[in-house]
Write an enzyme that holds these catalytic residues in place. Structure first.
Site, PDB file in Angstrom:
ATOM      1  N   ARG A  30       0.844  -1.210   0.000  1.00 30.90           N
ATOM      2  CA  ARG A  30       0.000   0.000   0.000  1.00 30.90           C
ATOM      3  C   ARG A  30       0.877   1.257   0.000  1.00 30.90           C
ATOM      4  O   ARG A  30       0.597   2.212  -0.716  1.00 30.90           O
ATOM      5  CB  ARG A  30      -0.915   0.023   1.233  1.00 30.90           C
ATOM      6  N   GLU A 174     -13.596 -15.181   9.180  1.00 32.87           N
ATOM      7  CA  GLU A 174     -13.508 -14.593   7.833  1.00 32.87           C
ATOM      8  C   GLU A 174     -13.126 -15.631   6.785  1.00 32.87           C
ATOM      9  O   GLU A 174     -11.944 -15.910   6.583  1.00 32.87           O
ATOM     10  CB  GLU A 174     -12.482 -13.446   7.802  1.00 32.87           C
ATOM     11  N   LYS A 216     -17.360 -12.474   8.716  1.00 33.75           N
ATOM     12  CA  LYS A 216     -16.832 -11.490   7.747  1.00 33.75           C
ATOM     13  C   LYS A 216     -16.705 -12.180   6.397  1.00 33.75           C
ATOM     14  O   LYS A 216     -15.678 -12.782   6.096  1.00 33.75           O
ATOM     15  CB  LYS A 216     -15.475 -10.967   8.231  1.00 33.75           C
ATOM     16  N   SER A 258     -14.111  -5.666   1.766  1.00 30.93           N
ATOM     17  CA  SER A 258     -14.323  -5.004   0.470  1.00 30.93           C
ATOM     18  C   SER A 258     -13.637  -5.772  -0.655  1.00 30.93           C
ATOM     19  O   SER A 258     -14.093  -5.717  -1.805  1.00 30.93           O
ATOM     20  CB  SER A 258     -13.905  -3.533   0.493  1.00 30.93           C
ATOM     21  N   GLY A 259     -12.562  -6.458  -0.366  1.00 32.24           N
ATOM     22  CA  GLY A 259     -12.006  -7.459  -1.276  1.00 32.24           C
ATOM     23  C   GLY A 259     -11.510  -6.994  -2.633  1.00 32.24           C
ATOM     24  O   GLY A 259     -11.427  -7.805  -3.546  1.00 32.24           O
ATOM     25  N   GLY A 260     -11.246  -5.706  -2.790  1.00 34.78           N
ATOM     26  CA  GLY A 260     -10.775  -5.238  -4.089  1.00 34.78           C
ATOM     27  C   GLY A 260     -11.834  -4.455  -4.850  1.00 34.78           C
ATOM     28  O   GLY A 260     -11.567  -3.930  -5.935  1.00 34.78           O
ATOM     29  N   ARG A 289      -9.381  -1.659   2.366  1.00 32.89           N
ATOM     30  CA  ARG A 289      -9.226  -0.743   1.231  1.00 32.89           C
ATOM     31  C   ARG A 289     -10.455   0.147   1.037  1.00 32.89           C
ATOM     32  O   ARG A 289     -10.353   1.318   0.710  1.00 32.89           O
ATOM     33  CB  ARG A 289      -8.930  -1.541  -0.045  1.00 32.89           C
TER      34      ARG A 289
HETATM   35  P1  13P Z   1     -10.386  -5.382   2.361  1.00 25.05           P
HETATM   36  O1  13P Z   1     -11.647  -4.666   2.762  1.00 25.05           O
HETATM   37  O2  13P Z   1      -9.346  -4.470   1.770  1.00 25.05           O
HETATM   38  O3  13P Z   1     -10.656  -6.613   1.562  1.00 25.05           O
HETATM   39  O4  13P Z   1      -9.708  -5.855   3.721  1.00 25.05           O
HETATM   40  C1  13P Z   1     -10.503  -6.419   4.681  1.00 25.05           C
HETATM   41  C2  13P Z   1      -9.731  -7.455   5.405  1.00 25.05           C
HETATM   42  O5  13P Z   1      -9.567  -7.358   6.594  1.00 25.05           O
HETATM   43  C3  13P Z   1      -9.220  -8.593   4.648  1.00 25.05           C
HETATM   44  O6  13P Z   1      -8.813  -9.573   5.540  1.00 25.05           O
END
Ligand code: 13P
Length: 338
Positions: A30, A174, A216, A258-260, A289
């Site tokens: 990042r 998650e 999550k 959010s995953g990208g 992100r």
């Molecule tokens: P993102 O929202 O960027 O996907 O990150 C969340 C997260 O904690 C991934 O493990």
């Protein structure tokens, strides 16, 4: 507070979770994108700037930290967990040690970190953490995910969750089905169904009290290379349907990664989901992100311009807070950014 009360506070209506738990390697990527050197003092500066922003009080129920961060003292006076608590949010900690190659299944991973976890949890509790995170990763491709990957990751997630509840903290479970690939939304629906089913089978076997957990998940969404784009309405409908069918109703809160997805996409899709949410789940965000991309850009322009960095973060937190109520709109997005 009971575990159930903590879980509900993390996902309270209008609030969500800030995932600021990037490992040193991930934050390096990042920072590279904004030409900032990956030094401990820069990581601290960026994070304390966010954790001291005015949006924390109104829109953030919990913050996920990385091992280094939970042990840091801010230059503002308090420790990082104290700063977060001061703004009314709950400090949490990522406890997995990352996705490692899965022996026997070429190209897949299993998340590690169970060895010594009981001892580490005691330390994190004493540092102020009241919830934790463990991320399992599944990729979609022709032969993937294999049942080996689905079963081994679910088993590890359940053993993790049981240990965390024993230590009086709320486990965020998650299981992330990645967006990478050209698969369509129905394939994502099918894989997410299988992954969630196996996770809840294992959580039951390990006697995890679901009322004291937060899920999550990924949204049900087409792969990033898929030619058939889906509308937010379709994403929302399929995501909610998948969750209602596969997540036991005792689970109090669901906080998406959010995953990208871009910042706007992740707000828009969460909003659509909440507009049609007729379940008892509190449905919100746990974005990395999706909450930090704009603030990170401002940090890249001038690390000391606290006002602009916080302005960008406050805006995203507010937009996602609205989405967690189903009250976000493109107009509000423009108005509030102006
Ligand atoms: P993102 O929202 O960027 O996907 O990150 C969340 C997260 O904690 C991934 O493990």
């Amino acid at each position: 507070m009971t575990l159930n009360e903590i879980a509900k506070k993390m996902c309270a209506k209008g609030k969500g979770i800030l995932a600021a738990d990037e490992s040193t390697g991930t934050i390096a990527k990042r920072f590279k994108s904004i030409n900032v050197e990956n030094l401990e003092k820069n990581r601290l500066n960026f994070r304390q700037t966010l954790f001291d922003a005015s949006a924390m009080k109104d829109y953030i129920g919990g913050v996920i930290l990385f091992d280094e961060t939970i042990k840091q003292k801010t230059t503002l006076g308090p420790t990082i967990p104290e700063l977060i608590s001061k703004h009314g949010a709950i400090p949490g900690i990522k406890v997995d040690k990352g996705a490692k190659p899965l022996a026997g299944s070429h190209e897949e991973t299993v998340t590690e970190g169970l060895d010594g976890l009981r001892e580490r949890l005691k330390e994190y509790y004493s540092l102020g953490a009241r919830f934790t995170k463990w991320r399992a990763v599944y990729k979609i491709a022709e032969k993937f995910p294999t049942s080996q990957s689905i079963k081994s990751n679910a088993h590890a997630l359940a053993r993790y969750a049981a240990l965390v509840q024993e230590a009086n903290m709320v486990p965020i479970v998650e299981p992330e089905v990645l967006m990478d690939g050209s698969h369509n939304i129905d394939k994502c629906y099918e894989v997410t169904t299988n992954v969630l089913n196996e996770c809840y089978n294992e959580l039951e076997i390990h006697k995890v009290d679901l009322k004291g957990t937060v899920l999550k998940p990924n949204m049900v969404i087409p792969g990033s290379e898929c030619k058939n784009k889906s509308s937010s309405e379709e994403i929302a409908k399929k995501t909610l349907d998948c969750l209602k069918k596969n997540v036991p109703s005792e689970v109090p809160g669901i906080a998406f990664l959010s995953g990208g997805q871009s910042e706007i996409e992740s707000s828009k899709n969460l909003n659509e989901i909440n507009k049609i949410n007729d379940s008892n789940f509190l449905i919100t965000f746990s974005y990395g992100r999706g909450l930090q991309a704009s603030a990170l850009k401002e940090f890249g322009k001038d690390q000391n311009n606290i006002k602009n960095i916080q302005k960008a973060f406050n805006h995203r937190a507010k937009m996602n807070g609205l989405s967690s109520r189903g009250e976000w709109s493109e107009d509000l997005e423009k108005e509030s950014a102006a």
